[in-house]
Motif scaffolding. Structure first.
Motif, mmCIF file in Angstrom:
data_model
loop_
_atom_site.group_PDB
_atom_site.id
_atom_site.type_symbol
_atom_site.label_atom_id
_atom_site.label_comp_id
_atom_site.label_asym_id
_atom_site.label_seq_id
_atom_site.Cartn_x
_atom_site.Cartn_y
_atom_site.Cartn_z
ATOM 1 N N ASP A 28 0.823 -1.210 0.000
ATOM 2 C CA ASP A 28 0.000 0.000 0.000
ATOM 3 C C ASP A 28 0.857 1.260 0.000
ATOM 4 N N HIS A 29 0.196 2.381 -0.275
ATOM 5 C CA HIS A 29 0.778 3.712 -0.131
ATOM 6 C C HIS A 29 0.143 4.310 1.125
ATOM 7 N N CYS A 30 0.954 4.680 2.118
ATOM 8 C CA CYS A 30 0.416 5.261 3.345
ATOM 9 C C CYS A 30 0.670 6.761 3.372
ATOM 10 N N HIS A 31 -0.377 7.517 3.680
ATOM 11 C CA HIS A 31 -0.324 8.972 3.732
ATOM 12 C C HIS A 31 -0.461 9.503 5.158
ATOM 13 N N CYS A 32 -0.363 8.654 6.182
ATOM 14 C CA CYS A 32 -0.562 9.117 7.558
ATOM 15 C C CYS A 32 0.532 10.115 7.942
ATOM 16 N N GLN A 34 2.509 10.294 10.496
ATOM 17 C CA GLN A 34 3.764 9.726 10.981
ATOM 18 C C GLN A 34 4.624 9.191 9.839
ATOM 19 N N CYS A 35 4.020 8.556 8.853
ATOM 20 C CA CYS A 35 4.792 8.098 7.688
ATOM 21 C C CYS A 35 5.361 9.291 6.927
ATOM 22 N N VAL A 42 5.429 12.804 0.853
ATOM 23 C CA VAL A 42 3.973 12.872 0.977
ATOM 24 C C VAL A 42 3.332 11.510 1.225
ATOM 25 N N LEU A 43 4.083 10.446 1.014
ATOM 26 C CA LEU A 43 3.589 9.102 1.296
ATOM 27 C C LEU A 43 4.761 8.138 1.385
ATOM 28 N N SER A 96 9.793 -1.167 3.443
ATOM 29 C CA SER A 96 9.618 -0.076 2.485
ATOM 30 C C SER A 96 9.868 -0.596 1.072
ATOM 31 N N ILE A 97 8.928 -0.372 0.177
ATOM 32 C CA ILE A 97 9.103 -0.798 -1.214
ATOM 33 C C ILE A 97 10.301 -0.080 -1.838
ATOM 34 N N ALA A 98 10.513 1.180 -1.461
ATOM 35 C CA ALA A 98 11.625 1.955 -2.021
ATOM 36 C C ALA A 98 12.986 1.371 -1.661
#
Length: 112
Positions: A28-32, A34-35, A42-43, A96-98
């Motif tokens: 997923d892409h998280c925009h919270c 804390q992330c 931004v995500l 982390s996908i990155a």
């Protein structure tokens, strides 16, 4: 017999390396907030594995308690964000996908 897919990754400086066998059961892409703050972006794009799928090849993740139940893992040398861990779900490892060598091999399926 089909061959198990192997994904490899690590931190920016190369001090930490990992390998995962198989594909993530979720991504997923998280925009919270804390992330966003922990990454300066931004995500953050995350992928989830069963703990036994993840093998740490080199180095050790340092964790920061960003809340009572959440631990965020990073490389102590370069600061690269690598893991997210919820204490209520010890059977899972979120990466982390990155941080993958080939991040295009995992496609997030939703936003949170």
């Amino acid at each position: 017999m089909s061959q198990v897919e192997l994904l490899q990754g690590g931190c920016l400086c190369g001090a930490i390396r990992y390998q995962v066998s198989g594909t993530p059961f979720d991504a997923d892409h998280c925009h919270c907030s804390q992330c966003r703050k922990s990454s300066g972006a931004v995500l953050v794009s995350w992928m989830d594995f069963h703990r036994e799928q993840v093998q740490w090849l080199q180095g050790q993740v340092t964790e920061f308690a960003s809340s009572n139940d959440i631990r965020r893992g990073f490389c102590q040398q370069c600061g690269c964000s690598l893991t997210f861990r919820h204490l209520s779900y010890p059977q899972y490892t979120t990466l982390s996908i990155a941080s993958l060598d080939q991040p295009d091999r995992v496609q997030p399926t939703y936003h949170i």
